[in-house]
Write a protein that holds these residues in place. Structure first.
Motif, PDB file in Angstrom:
ATOM      1  N   ALA A 359       0.835  -1.210   0.000  1.00  0.00           N
ATOM      2  CA  ALA A 359       0.000   0.000   0.000  1.00  0.00           C
ATOM      3  C   ALA A 359       0.868   1.258   0.000  1.00  0.00           C
ATOM      4  N   ALA A 360       1.988   1.209   0.721  1.00  0.00           N
ATOM      5  CA  ALA A 360       2.897   2.358   0.757  1.00  0.00           C
ATOM      6  C   ALA A 360       3.512   2.600  -0.619  1.00  0.00           C
ATOM      7  N   ARG A 361       3.917   1.528  -1.287  1.00  0.00           N
ATOM      8  CA  ARG A 361       4.498   1.670  -2.633  1.00  0.00           C
ATOM      9  C   ARG A 361       3.461   2.227  -3.605  1.00  0.00           C
ATOM     10  N   ALA A 362       2.229   1.732  -3.498  1.00  0.00           N
ATOM     11  CA  ALA A 362       1.179   2.213  -4.395  1.00  0.00           C
ATOM     12  C   ALA A 362       0.889   3.690  -4.162  1.00  0.00           C
ATOM     13  N   GLN A 363       0.932   4.126  -2.908  1.00  0.00           N
ATOM     14  CA  GLN A 363       0.656   5.530  -2.612  1.00  0.00           C
ATOM     15  C   GLN A 363       1.768   6.426  -3.143  1.00  0.00           C
ATOM     16  N   LEU A 364       3.016   5.993  -3.017  1.00  0.00           N
ATOM     17  CA  LEU A 364       4.127   6.763  -3.586  1.00  0.00           C
ATOM     18  C   LEU A 364       4.000   6.851  -5.103  1.00  0.00           C
ATOM     19  N   LYS A 365       3.562   5.764  -5.707  1.00  0.00           N
ATOM     20  CA  LYS A 365       3.393   5.757  -7.162  1.00  0.00           C
ATOM     21  C   LYS A 365       2.302   6.739  -7.574  1.00  0.00           C
ATOM     22  N   ARG A 366       1.178   6.751  -6.802  1.00  0.00           N
ATOM     23  CA  ARG A 366       0.109   7.700  -7.110  1.00  0.00           C
ATOM     24  C   ARG A 366       0.577   9.136  -6.960  1.00  0.00           C
ATOM     25  N   ALA A 367       1.509   9.360  -6.042  1.00  0.00           N
ATOM     26  CA  ALA A 367       2.041  10.709  -5.824  1.00  0.00           C
ATOM     27  C   ALA A 367       3.046  11.107  -6.891  1.00  0.00           C
ATOM     28  N   GLY A 368       3.319  10.189  -7.826  1.00  0.00           N
ATOM     29  CA  GLY A 368       4.222  10.505  -8.923  1.00  0.00           C
ATOM     30  C   GLY A 368       5.637  10.034  -8.737  1.00  0.00           C
ATOM     31  N   TYR A 369       5.912   9.354  -7.618  1.00  0.00           N
ATOM     32  CA  TYR A 369       7.262   8.840  -7.360  1.00  0.00           C
ATOM     33  C   TYR A 369       7.313   7.406  -7.868  1.00  0.00           C
ATOM     34  N   VAL A 370       7.710   7.296  -9.108  1.00  0.00           N
ATOM     35  CA  VAL A 370       7.677   6.002  -9.785  1.00  0.00           C
ATOM     36  C   VAL A 370       8.824   5.118  -9.321  1.00  0.00           C
ATOM     37  N   GLU A 371       8.632   3.836  -9.505  1.00  0.00           N
ATOM     38  CA  GLU A 371       9.692   2.905  -9.138  1.00  0.00           C
ATOM     39  C   GLU A 371      10.902   3.163 -10.028  1.00  0.00           C
ATOM     40  N   PRO A 372      12.092   3.089  -9.449  1.00  0.00           N
ATOM     41  CA  PRO A 372      13.301   3.426 -10.204  1.00  0.00           C
ATOM     42  C   PRO A 372      13.601   2.421 -11.301  1.00  0.00           C
ATOM     43  N   ALA A 373      14.304   2.904 -12.295  1.00  0.00           N
ATOM     44  CA  ALA A 373      14.744   2.013 -13.354  1.00  0.00           C
ATOM     45  C   ALA A 373      15.800   1.055 -12.829  1.00  0.00           C
TER      46      ALA A 373
END
Length: 555
Positions: A359-373
């Motif tokens: 859930a924390a990862r999904a919330q960061l993703k929604r905030a625009g902080y995408v998973e790193p390459a």
């Protein structure tokens, strides 16, 4: 089968005969149940962790062990129940003016010091004057506070306090122990510091000083006796003895040697051994301390802390229960908000945030902080990496906590660097000057039953005050400001409820846990109760009702 039935008949007839005989032995009337009733008598000895300095409530700010003994010897105008609600103590009644700037107090009639002298309003004024001129012995904020208050004696039993402006937490400042003017009058606090009184105190509490315990020229204990002049029900236990030990392990050994019957503080390292003692009852109460992570909302280098989505994601990604269970030995409570649970101001319906990495990862993703390459371990948004430094107090426990948090957030692809700082430097320099990005801190609210979150979260305190995070929320500030000037407890509870809802939604800081205080007393001592604590001495709030002897009475 017939033989078995015959045996059952014999048993039934025998039982019937016994019942008839028992009834025949009754003098008539209803059957009476026998219950133990507390009786006066007995000697209770407790191991305190620390050493005696001065038995004087104006000089005990820095020594909790002295405060614990003083709690039984001295009384204040008011005291606080387990929920933090003020109740009269030496005062019989008190009233608050409609504008919240005048407090009138009337003392209970016929109050007596332990030496038999009457207690008067002049004793209260004398004690306050000592606090005002306390120098290094009294915290600066306490001295400064009383310099602004006018105290007027109206009669021997009546006095008035005039405040420059409404201040609802004022009653917090009236729980100090009153000193006898007839013994110490005419002396400054600097002179009082060296007075014999500090080792032969005279107070108004449920117990009076008897004598010191001295072994090999060193004070090793204090003996108290029940105060027969006590203005409430005199204590049941006739004698209270305190003995001093360097640590909980030594106190436990003293218990095993039958020298003491109670251990004033059970440290986590000896808790398993204490729990294994069959005759020791263990009591725990929430301490007045909150551990949390503060974020600097105004540092442009970590502008992402202004985004509540980021803050909430970090909360979800922090395994607080693991911290409590593994690092703190379950001697803490996960904190869901900034106000102490169990108090009148706490809102019970705050949401509890569970540890949830996905859930924390999904919330960061929604905030625009995408998973790193691949090859880049840090999340980014618009070229700004989620990377910052977490300051923590330079102790072993705080280091362990910081490292767990670092790992938890690393699992979210958030880069956290750790920096250990001496606690005084952390508070007085780094936080005070807003020279931090994130900080692990302990908020200590000892002796503050009134929550008053204003200094830490109000907008006005963002510059120069204790709102180190510089959280800027108008709604929250309005609730805090109104609660500070409103005398009605119900209305204040409503305002603090609203504040807590805003805090929970905005998550300006991460509340981690409230530590608990653990206390052990032999099961032969009855009536012991311990709720949430505002000071370790609060475990003696009901000491006058403890008992070791009982009579059997009908009910």
């Amino acid at each position: 089968m017939k033989k078995l039935r015959w045996q059952l008949i014999i048993i039934f007839l025998t039982g019937l005969l016994v019942g008839i005989l028992l009834l025949a032995d009754q003098p008539g009337g209803p059957v009476t149940s026998l219950t133990p009733q507390p009786a006066r008598g007995g000697v209770y000895t407790e191991a305190l962790i620390g050493s005696l300095q001065r038995l004087n409530p104006v000089l005990d700010y820095a020594n909790p062990v002295d405060r614990e003994v003083n709690r039984l010897i001295f009384s204040g105008l008011v005291r606080f129940d387990a929920r933090g609600v003020p109740v009269p103590d030496l005062a019989e009644t008190y009233g608050i003016a409609k504008d919240g700037t005048v407090y009138n107090f009337a003392l209970k009639p016929n109050l007596r010091w332990h030496d038999g002298e009457p207690v008067t309003a002049d004793d209260v004024v004398f004690t306050i004057d000592l606090i005002r001129t306390g120098g290094e012995w009294v915290p600066e904020d306490i001295r400064s506070f009383w310099e602004e208050i006018d105290v007027i004696v109206l009669s021997d039993t009546d006095l008035q306090f005039r405040l420059p402006e409404p201040f609802a937490p004022f009653l917090d400042y009236l729980a100090f122990g009153i000193l006898p003017q007839h013994i110490l009058g005419g002396k400054t606090l600097e002179q009082v510091v060296n007075e014999p009184f500090n080792l032969q105190p005279v107070g108004t509490g449920p117990y009076r000083f008897d004598q010191l315990v001295v072994e090999d020229g060193k004070i090793t204990g204090v003996m108290l006796k029940a105060n027969e002049l006590y203005y409430e029900q005199p204590p049941f236990i006739e004698q209270f003895i305190f003995r001093y030990y360097p640590d909980s392990a030594a106190a436990l050994q003293a218990y095993r040697n039958e020298v003491v019957q109670g251990i004033g503080y059970v440290s986590p390292d000896v808790l398993p051994q204490v729990l294994a003692e069959p005759d020791l009852a263990v009591y725990s109460g929430r301490q007045p301390q909150l551990s949390m992570v503060l974020f600097n909302h105004k540092d442009p280098e970590v502008a992402f802390f202004e985004d509540k989505e980021v803050r909430q994601a970090l909360l979800k990604g922090t395994n607080r229960q693991w911290l409590v269970d593994r690092l703190l030995g379950s001697q803490a409570i996960v904190a869901d908000g900034p106000i102490m649970p169990g108090t009148w101001a706490y809102y019970d319906n705050l949401p509890h945030i569970d540890f949830d990495v996905e859930a924390a990862r999904a919330q960061l993703k929604r905030a625009g902080y995408v998973e790193p390459a691949e090859g880049d371990p840090i999340r980014q948004k618009d070229g700004r990496a989620l990377s910052f430094t977490l300051l923590y107090p330079d102790t072993e426990l705080h280091r362990q906590i910081a490292e767990v948090i670092q790992k938890n957030w690393g699992d979210l692809q958030v880069d956290v660097k750790l920096e250990a700082v001496a606690y005084d430097q952390l508070v007085n320099e780094r936080l005070a000057n807003r020279e931090f990005q994130a900080a692990l801190v302990d908020l200590n609210l000892t002796r503050s039953p009134d929550p008053d979150p204003y200094p830490f979260w109000d907008q006005a305190q963002a510059t120069g005050g204790q709102n180190y995070s510089q959280w800027d929320n108008r709604n929250a500030s309005e609730y805090l400001e109104q609660a500070r000037v409103t005398a009605d407890l119900g209305e204040r509870a409503r305002l603090y409820r609203n504040f807590q809802v805003v805090f929970s939604d905005e998550t300006p800081a991460l509340t981690l846990y409230y530590p608990v205080y653990t206390y052990a007393v032999d099961r032969g001592v009855q009536g012991v109760q311990m709720g949430p604590l505002f000071d370790s001495s609060d475990r003696f709030a009901t000491a006058a009702k403890w008992f070791m002897q009982a009579t059997v009475g009908g009910q």
